[in-house]
Write a protein that holds these residues in place. Structure first.
Motif, mmCIF file in Angstrom:
data_model
loop_
_atom_site.group_PDB
_atom_site.id
_atom_site.type_symbol
_atom_site.label_atom_id
_atom_site.label_comp_id
_atom_site.label_asym_id
_atom_site.label_seq_id
_atom_site.Cartn_x
_atom_site.Cartn_y
_atom_site.Cartn_z
ATOM 1 N N PHE A 152 -66.725 27.150 28.421
ATOM 2 C CA PHE A 152 -66.746 26.987 29.594
ATOM 3 C C PHE A 152 -66.305 25.859 30.485
ATOM 4 C CE2 PHE A 152 -70.439 28.680 27.458
ATOM 5 C CZ PHE A 152 -70.951 29.793 28.259
ATOM 6 N N HIS A 153 -65.793 26.150 31.539
ATOM 7 C CA HIS A 153 -65.302 25.216 32.552
ATOM 8 C C HIS A 153 -66.132 25.410 33.970
ATOM 9 C CE1 HIS A 153 -62.039 24.215 29.796
ATOM 10 N NE2 HIS A 153 -61.665 25.527 29.956
ATOM 11 N N TYR A 154 -66.616 24.223 34.574
ATOM 12 C CA TYR A 154 -67.425 24.532 35.675
ATOM 13 C C TYR A 154 -66.606 23.785 36.834
ATOM 14 C CZ TYR A 154 -71.123 25.050 32.496
ATOM 15 O OH TYR A 154 -72.039 25.688 31.335
ATOM 16 N N LYS A 155 -67.133 24.369 38.031
ATOM 17 C CA LYS A 155 -66.559 23.729 39.158
ATOM 18 C C LYS A 155 -66.228 22.157 39.415
ATOM 19 C CE LYS A 155 -69.425 26.423 41.808
ATOM 20 N NZ LYS A 155 -69.985 26.668 42.912
ATOM 21 N N GLY A 156 -65.329 21.735 39.546
ATOM 22 C CA GLY A 156 -64.999 20.225 39.573
ATOM 23 C C GLY A 156 -64.562 19.610 38.450
ATOM 24 N N ASP A 157 -64.628 20.240 37.082
ATOM 25 C CA ASP A 157 -63.929 19.937 35.959
ATOM 26 C C ASP A 157 -62.459 19.835 36.199
ATOM 27 O OD1 ASP A 157 -66.538 20.181 34.765
ATOM 28 O OD2 ASP A 157 -66.142 21.828 33.525
ATOM 29 N N PRO A 158 -61.845 18.866 35.244
ATOM 30 C CA PRO A 158 -60.588 18.757 35.471
ATOM 31 C C PRO A 158 -59.772 20.053 34.961
ATOM 32 C CG PRO A 158 -61.170 16.937 34.367
ATOM 33 C CD PRO A 158 -62.379 17.847 34.603
ATOM 34 N N GLU A 159 -60.197 20.985 33.907
ATOM 35 C CA GLU A 159 -59.530 22.119 33.479
ATOM 36 C C GLU A 159 -60.019 23.324 34.284
ATOM 37 O OE1 GLU A 159 -61.569 20.037 31.657
ATOM 38 O OE2 GLU A 159 -60.614 19.430 30.121
ATOM 39 N N GLY A 160 -60.980 22.999 35.218
ATOM 40 C CA GLY A 160 -61.439 24.322 35.889
ATOM 41 C C GLY A 160 -61.141 24.468 37.171
ATOM 42 N N SER A 161 -61.794 25.616 37.867
ATOM 43 C CA SER A 161 -61.209 25.912 39.223
ATOM 44 C C SER A 161 -62.241 25.067 40.171
ATOM 45 C CB SER A 161 -61.358 27.388 39.418
ATOM 46 O OG SER A 161 -61.414 27.788 40.962
ATOM 47 N N PRO A 162 -61.726 25.040 41.261
ATOM 48 C CA PRO A 162 -62.493 24.223 42.420
ATOM 49 C C PRO A 162 -63.466 25.075 42.953
ATOM 50 C CG PRO A 162 -60.629 24.490 43.387
ATOM 51 C CD PRO A 162 -60.368 24.971 42.000
ATOM 52 N N ASP A 163 -63.377 26.450 42.810
ATOM 53 C CA ASP A 163 -64.137 27.381 43.564
ATOM 54 C C ASP A 163 -65.153 28.335 42.748
ATOM 55 O OD1 ASP A 163 -62.445 27.199 45.921
ATOM 56 O OD2 ASP A 163 -61.014 28.153 45.009
ATOM 57 N N TYR A 164 -64.917 28.353 41.286
ATOM 58 C CA TYR A 164 -66.010 29.113 40.631
ATOM 59 C C TYR A 164 -65.871 28.413 39.142
ATOM 60 C CZ TYR A 164 -61.561 31.266 39.831
ATOM 61 O OH TYR A 164 -60.026 31.597 39.577
ATOM 62 N N ASP A 165 -66.934 28.877 38.425
ATOM 63 C CA ASP A 165 -67.219 28.495 37.043
ATOM 64 C C ASP A 165 -66.511 29.456 36.345
ATOM 65 O OD1 ASP A 165 -68.883 26.218 37.823
ATOM 66 O OD2 ASP A 165 -70.664 27.921 38.001
ATOM 67 N N THR A 166 -65.978 28.995 34.798
ATOM 68 C CA THR A 166 -65.195 30.242 34.263
ATOM 69 C C THR A 166 -65.728 29.898 32.673
ATOM 70 O OG1 THR A 166 -63.312 29.792 35.455
ATOM 71 C CG2 THR A 166 -63.060 30.799 33.252
ATOM 72 N N ALA A 167 -65.786 31.054 32.120
ATOM 73 C CA ALA A 167 -65.887 30.874 30.840
ATOM 74 C C ALA A 167 -65.230 31.979 29.868
ATOM 75 C CB ALA A 167 -67.426 31.913 30.112
ATOM 76 N N LEU A 168 -64.523 31.397 28.768
ATOM 77 C CA LEU A 168 -63.238 32.134 28.164
ATOM 78 C C LEU A 168 -63.707 32.258 26.675
ATOM 79 C CD1 LEU A 168 -60.400 29.840 29.209
ATOM 80 C CD2 LEU A 168 -60.937 32.018 30.194
ATOM 81 N N LYS A 169 -63.761 33.541 26.311
ATOM 82 C CA LYS A 169 -64.120 33.969 24.942
ATOM 83 C C LYS A 169 -62.878 34.323 24.140
ATOM 84 C CE LYS A 169 -67.039 37.303 22.435
ATOM 85 N NZ LYS A 169 -67.865 38.778 22.309
ATOM 86 N N THR A 170 -63.008 33.691 22.875
ATOM 87 C CA THR A 170 -61.860 33.915 21.890
ATOM 88 C C THR A 170 -62.346 34.424 20.487
ATOM 89 O OG1 THR A 170 -62.060 31.605 21.016
ATOM 90 C CG2 THR A 170 -60.528 32.168 22.738
#
Length: 240
Positions: A133-151
Motif C-alpha cells: 500500500f502507498h497512501y496519499k502523501g507517501d514519498p512513493e505514492g500519489s498526491p491524489d489517491y491511495d494505491t495498492a499493488l498486488k504481486t
C-alpha cells in the motif's frame, strides 16, 4: 517487482544468532551493530526459558518493547509462532507467522498510525503473493489517491487506486487478465473494460501507446481529492 522487505526477513537472515553463553545485555546501534551502552539505540537481554521454548525480546533505548517472539532454540533464531515488532509508541508495526525459524503464513506490516503498509503470504521462507500500500502523501505514492499493488511470485498482477477505503470507490487494473473494473462511492461495480493486447514485437513507441488502453466495455473516469466519478464511456471493440 521486488519482494517486500519485511523486518522479519532482516531479523532472520541478516542479524547474527544469540551468543551461546549470553548472560548479559547486548547493546546495538541503529544498524544493529554491537556498541557500548552509551552509544546504544536498541538492547537485547538473554533469552528466557518458557516451557520447552525461549522468549526472545529486543528493546528500544527507552525501555519500550521493539520485538518479541518464542524460539525453539536459545542460541539460534528459530522463531516459532507469531513474531511481533512494535513502534516506540507501542503500535504494532509487523507480525509474522513462523514455524521453527521458517516463515510459513501471513506477514503484515503497519505504519505508526496502524494503517496497513503491506501483507504477504509465505511458504518455506518464499513469498507467494503480496499486497503493498502507498497512501496519499507517501514519498512513493500519489498526491491524489491511495494505491495498492498486488504481486504474485514477484510479478505485478493488479493495481488498485482507491480513496481511504479499499472496498469503497476504486479502480482495479488486472494486467494479466487485461481488464479494468471500476466502482462507485458505495463500492458497487459500475464498469468493466477490456484492455488492448498490444503487439510486443512492434515499434516500441506504438507498444507503449497501445498497451493497457481500454478497447471494449464500460470505462469510468475519476476526479480526485476526494475520489469521485467524472464520467462513464461505453466502448465498442476497436484496434489502435
Amino acid at each position: 517487482m521486488p519482494v517486500i522487505p519485511f523486518l522479519i526477513i532482516f531479523k532472520l537472515f541478516y542479524l547474527g544468532n544469540y551468543p551461546e553463553h549470553q548472560t548479559d545485555i547486548i547493546y546495538f546501534d541503529e544498524n544493529w551493530e554491537p556498541v557500548s551502552k552509551k552509544e546504544m539505540v536498541y538492547y537485547t537481554p538473554p533469552p528466557e526459558p518458557a516451557g520447552d521454548k525461549f522468549v526472545c525480546k529486543d528493546y528500544y533505548k527507552s525501555g519500550k518493547l521493539y520485538f518479541e517472539a518464542l524460539s525453539t532454540s536459545k542460541t539460534e533464531k528459530k522463531f516459532d509462532g507469531v513474531a511481533r515488532f512494535y513502534a516506540e509508541n507501542g503500535q504494532l508495526i509487523e507480525s509474522a507467522v513462523l514455524n521453527n525459524g521458517i516463515i510459513n503464513g501471513e506477514v503484515n506490516s503497519f505504519n505508526e498510525n496502524g494503517k496497513i503498509k503491506g501483507k504477504a503470504v509465505y511458504l518455506n521462507n518464499k513469498q507467494l503473493n503480496a499486497l503493498m500500500f502507498h497512501y496519499k502523501g507517501d514519498p512513493e505514492g500519489s498526491p491524489d489517491y491511495d494505491t495498492a499493488l498486488k504481486t504474485v511470485k514477484e510479478e505485478l498482477t493488479v493495481e488498485i487506486i482507491f480513496d481511504g477505503n479499499i472496498k469503497g470507490i476504486r479502480q482495479e487494473t488486472y494486467f494479466k487478465d487485461k481488464m479494468v473494473k471500476s466502482y462507485d462511492i458505495n463500492g458497487n461495480l459500475i464498469g468493466t473494460a477490456r484492455l488492448n493486447e498490444a503487439d510486443p514485437n512492434g515499434n516500441v513507441l506504438d507498444y507503449l501507446e497501445q498497451a493497457n488502453k481500454p478497447v471494449e466495455g464500460t470505462v469510468v473516469e475519476y476526479l480526485y481529492n476526494p475520489m469521485r466519478v467524472k464520467g462513464i464511456t461505453h466502448l465498442k471493440k476497436k484496434k489502435f
